[in-house]
Motif scaffolding. Sequence first.
Motif, short mmCIF file in Angstrom:
data_model
loop_
_atom_site.label_atom_id
_atom_site.label_comp_id
_atom_site.label_asym_id
_atom_site.label_seq_id
_atom_site.Cartn_x
_atom_site.Cartn_y
_atom_site.Cartn_z
N MET A 62 13.45 -39.76 8.72
CA MET A 62 13.34 -38.32 8.22
C MET A 62 12.04 -37.58 8.95
O MET A 62 12.03 -36.51 9.36
N ALA A 63 10.89 -38.53 9.13
CA ALA A 63 9.46 -38.05 9.37
C ALA A 63 9.64 -37.25 10.93
O ALA A 63 9.20 -36.10 10.80
N PRO A 64 10.03 -38.02 11.73
CA PRO A 64 10.07 -37.44 13.24
C PRO A 64 11.07 -36.21 13.18
O PRO A 64 10.83 -35.10 14.02
N GLN A 65 12.10 -36.26 12.55
CA GLN A 65 13.17 -34.96 12.33
C GLN A 65 12.46 -33.92 11.93
O GLN A 65 12.47 -32.78 12.36
N ALA A 66 11.86 -34.05 10.70
CA ALA A 66 11.08 -32.91 9.92
C ALA A 66 9.89 -32.60 10.83
O ALA A 66 10.01 -31.19 10.89
N ALA A 67 9.13 -33.38 11.36
CA ALA A 67 8.12 -32.87 12.43
C ALA A 67 8.63 -31.92 13.41
O ALA A 67 8.15 -31.04 14.00
N MET A 68 9.88 -32.35 14.19
CA MET A 68 10.20 -31.68 15.51
C MET A 68 10.97 -30.44 14.82
O MET A 68 10.69 -29.45 15.43
N LEU A 69 11.60 -30.19 13.89
CA LEU A 69 12.00 -28.94 13.01
C LEU A 69 10.95 -28.14 12.72
O LEU A 69 11.13 -26.89 13.04
N THR A 70 9.90 -28.54 12.35
CA THR A 70 8.78 -27.83 11.97
C THR A 70 8.14 -27.44 13.07
O THR A 70 7.72 -26.07 13.17
N LYS A 71 7.68 -28.21 14.29
CA LYS A 71 7.00 -27.92 15.33
C LYS A 71 8.04 -26.48 16.10
O LYS A 71 7.46 -25.96 16.82
N ARG A 72 9.37 -26.68 16.00
CA ARG A 72 10.08 -25.95 16.66
C ARG A 72 10.39 -24.52 15.94
O ARG A 72 11.05 -23.72 16.25
N ASP A 73 9.62 -24.28 14.68
CA ASP A 73 9.62 -23.24 13.91
C ASP A 73 10.96 -22.94 13.43
O ASP A 73 11.36 -21.85 13.29
N LEU A 74 11.69 -24.00 13.29
CA LEU A 74 13.06 -23.81 12.57
C LEU A 74 12.97 -23.89 11.05
O LEU A 74 13.64 -23.49 10.15
N VAL A 75 11.78 -24.64 10.75
CA VAL A 75 11.71 -25.05 9.13
C VAL A 75 10.20 -24.93 9.02
O VAL A 75 9.47 -25.17 9.95
N ALA A 76 9.78 -24.56 7.72
CA ALA A 76 8.53 -24.29 7.33
C ALA A 76 7.97 -25.39 5.93
O ALA A 76 9.06 -25.46 5.37
N ARG A 77 6.98 -25.84 5.87
CA ARG A 77 6.83 -26.59 4.88
C ARG A 77 6.16 -25.81 3.97
O ARG A 77 5.02 -25.10 4.06
N SER A 78 6.33 -25.91 2.69
CA SER A 78 5.72 -25.29 1.35
C SER A 78 5.31 -26.39 0.28
O SER A 78 5.90 -27.16 0.14
N ALA A 79 4.00 -26.37 -0.09
CA ALA A 79 3.40 -27.21 -0.99
C ALA A 79 4.54 -27.31 -2.25
O ALA A 79 4.86 -26.42 -2.60
N SER A 80 4.59 -28.72 -2.54
CA SER A 80 5.65 -28.82 -3.33
C SER A 80 4.60 -29.48 -4.74
O SER A 80 4.20 -29.06 -5.73
N ASP A 81 4.52 -30.71 -4.54
CA ASP A 81 3.32 -31.39 -5.32
C ASP A 81 2.30 -32.11 -4.27
O ASP A 81 2.66 -31.91 -3.07
N GLY A 82 1.39 -32.79 -4.67
CA GLY A 82 0.37 -33.27 -3.89
C GLY A 82 0.88 -34.32 -2.68
O GLY A 82 0.19 -34.25 -1.53
#
Lengths: 150, 150
Positions: B79-99
């Motif tokens: 999942m890590a590289p998939q999430a990184a790719m989608l974030t890098k392409r600005d399709l997905v954004a990360r918002s703090a959930s817990d630490g």
Amino acid sequence: MNASMSGKSASKKIVNPLDDMVGYQLRRASVAMFDDLATALVDLDLRPTAASILLLVGANPGITQSAIGRVLEIERANMAPQAAMLTKRDLVARSASDGRSQGLRLTALGKTIVTKVRARIAVHEQRFIAEFSEAEKAALLRALKSVWQD
Amino acid sequence: MNASMSGKSASKKIVNPLDDMVGYQLRRASVAMFDDLATALVDLDLRPTAASILLLVGANPGITQSAIGRVLEIERANMAPQAAMLTKRDLVARSASDGRSQGLRLTALGKTIVTKVRARIAVHEQRFIAEFSEAEKAALLRALKSVWQD
DNA sequence: TATTGTTATACTCTATAACTATA
DNA sequence: TATAGTTATAGAGTATAACAATA
């Protein structure tokens, strides 16, 4: 929201839009059965692909590697090591067909192994379709064939 | 054997014992739909797995990578590289959930892309099930879910 | 020219192990 | 202790290209 949904430990229900997609459900079902079959064959030291080749040779003595590849959609280049492995393990023997191709047949050992393979597969399939009626199984097979054939 | 079967060019009919095996037919159908979906998404530069992640994030704003992995059976490590790719392409954004975890949401761009993805998938699915009645489609989905669920 | 079988190789997908940071 | 995210890496499975031998 009802009382049981309140509080910080409320079960957060995840919405899965893939739930009613045929393609996704097909993939999950396919992977589940493939993995189960791999487990069912592990002590015979055969992968599902090798087992399928043995079944095809058993049903079609003298069939060539290329013909097997065409039926199972396995590239010629990927059939070569499979055929070599099965021959080396004396499950399959090569008999001259024409100068550039050889027909494959099960050896005596291959016949005893393929009988075991058939039994394992029968049990494996039953694990998944035990609760299907004959009509339901037939309908499922018809639907699946219509997806990939023609 | 009838007259049309005589002579050296007789069509040698290959017997395929995999023809009535649910597991094999499932696999062939699954691969056919998967490949078609991959083709349908190629100009969006998304693989079917990435598209499925986008759909899940779209339906569950704030979902974590790990939760996605549990639903789709994708390892955290994958999942890590998939999430990184989608974030890098600005399709997905990360918002703090817990630490230690972050919720994922579609960006504005992600929302326009996921709309296209849904349209592509709808057309893709129709290519395969156009001739199925609603009852047949429902029966197929029920059968597929029973294969891999529980 | 086309087909069979082979080898080498690259690419994708997935699984495991190890690590850090946080709960 | 358990969970989230990450990195590195190994193992399958599959696809492509090239070649020799034969049709």
